[in-house]
Scaffold this motif. Structure first.
Motif, PDB file in Angstrom:
ATOM      1  N   LEU A  19      53.540  28.999   1.620  1.00 27.23           N
ATOM      2  CA  LEU A  19      54.838  29.315   2.297  1.00 27.23           C
ATOM      3  C   LEU A  19      55.183  30.770   1.710  1.00 27.23           C
ATOM      4  CD1 LEU A  19      56.911  28.404   4.211  1.00 27.23           C
ATOM      5  CD2 LEU A  19      58.530  27.679   2.253  1.00 27.23           C
ATOM      6  N   PHE A  20      55.153  31.653   2.793  1.00 28.84           N
ATOM      7  CA  PHE A  20      55.435  32.981   2.514  1.00 28.84           C
ATOM      8  C   PHE A  20      56.865  33.321   3.045  1.00 28.84           C
ATOM      9  CE2 PHE A  20      50.747  33.239   2.479  1.00 28.84           C
ATOM     10  CZ  PHE A  20      50.708  33.903   1.294  1.00 28.84           C
ATOM     11  N   SER A  21      57.870  33.642   2.446  1.00 33.42           N
ATOM     12  CA  SER A  21      59.350  33.910   2.790  1.00 33.42           C
ATOM     13  C   SER A  21      59.982  35.078   2.149  1.00 33.42           C
ATOM     14  CB  SER A  21      60.115  32.650   2.298  1.00 33.42           C
ATOM     15  OG  SER A  21      61.337  32.964   2.941  1.00 33.42           O
ATOM     16  N   ARG A  22      60.447  35.914   2.976  1.00 36.09           N
ATOM     17  CA  ARG A  22      61.098  37.300   2.450  1.00 36.09           C
ATOM     18  C   ARG A  22      62.311  37.595   3.432  1.00 36.09           C
ATOM     19  NH1 ARG A  22      58.185  42.982   2.339  1.00 36.09           N
ATOM     20  NH2 ARG A  22      56.562  41.806   2.663  1.00 36.09           N
ATOM     21  N   GLY A  24      64.915  35.832   4.554  1.00 32.03           N
ATOM     22  CA  GLY A  24      65.202  34.932   5.358  1.00 32.03           C
ATOM     23  C   GLY A  24      64.156  34.726   6.613  1.00 32.03           C
ATOM     24  N   LYS A  25      63.203  35.118   6.406  1.00 33.75           N
ATOM     25  CA  LYS A  25      61.873  34.920   7.478  1.00 33.75           C
ATOM     26  C   LYS A  25      61.002  34.326   6.757  1.00 33.75           C
ATOM     27  CE  LYS A  25      63.245  38.930  10.341  1.00 33.75           C
ATOM     28  NZ  LYS A  25      62.663  40.033  10.940  1.00 33.75           N
ATOM     29  N   THR A  26      60.266  33.682   7.692  1.00 39.75           N
ATOM     30  CA  THR A  26      58.986  32.705   6.919  1.00 39.75           C
ATOM     31  C   THR A  26      57.802  33.216   7.857  1.00 39.75           C
ATOM     32  OG1 THR A  26      60.524  30.935   6.239  1.00 39.75           O
ATOM     33  CG2 THR A  26      58.072  30.444   6.503  1.00 39.75           C
ATOM     34  N   LEU A  27      56.470  33.316   7.305  1.00 42.61           N
ATOM     35  CA  LEU A  27      55.409  33.766   7.864  1.00 42.61           C
ATOM     36  C   LEU A  27      54.801  32.357   8.265  1.00 42.61           C
ATOM     37  CD1 LEU A  27      53.231  35.577   8.717  1.00 42.61           C
ATOM     38  CD2 LEU A  27      52.001  35.189   6.548  1.00 42.61           C
ATOM     39  N   VAL A  43      52.689  26.330   8.578  1.00 43.27           N
ATOM     40  CA  VAL A  43      52.491  27.374   7.324  1.00 43.27           C
ATOM     41  C   VAL A  43      50.959  27.509   7.386  1.00 43.27           C
ATOM     42  CG1 VAL A  43      54.710  26.456   6.264  1.00 43.27           C
ATOM     43  CG2 VAL A  43      52.551  25.242   5.524  1.00 43.27           C
TER      44      VAL A  43
END
Length: 69
Positions: A19-22, A24-27, A43
């Motif tokens: 899970l990539f998150s930065r 407040g957004k998630t890839l 994911v």
């Protein structure tokens, strides 16, 4: 479903997901279910090969799906 999974329906298939998150957004990876005729998101990740470490599987899946590590 892989050909092997279809032949062995009562087996456990291990998955490794990342899970990539930065900010407040998630890839997520976008896909399309042609049976339900609808778009879906999931994911990044996939199956762990026999004798493969989960960490190595995640790195491989990221390379395969995103072309990055």
């Amino acid at each position: 479903m892989t050909e092997e999974a279809a032949r062995l329906p009562n087996t456990i298939h291990t998955k490794a997901m990342c899970l990539f998150s930065r900010g407040g957004k998630t890839l997520a990876s976008r896909g399309f279910d042609s049976v339900k005729n609808e778009e879906f998101f999931r994911v990044i990740g996939g199956g762990v090969h026999f004798t493969e470490k989960a960490e190595d599987a995640v790195r491989r899946e990221v390379r395969e799906e995103l072309g990055a590590e």
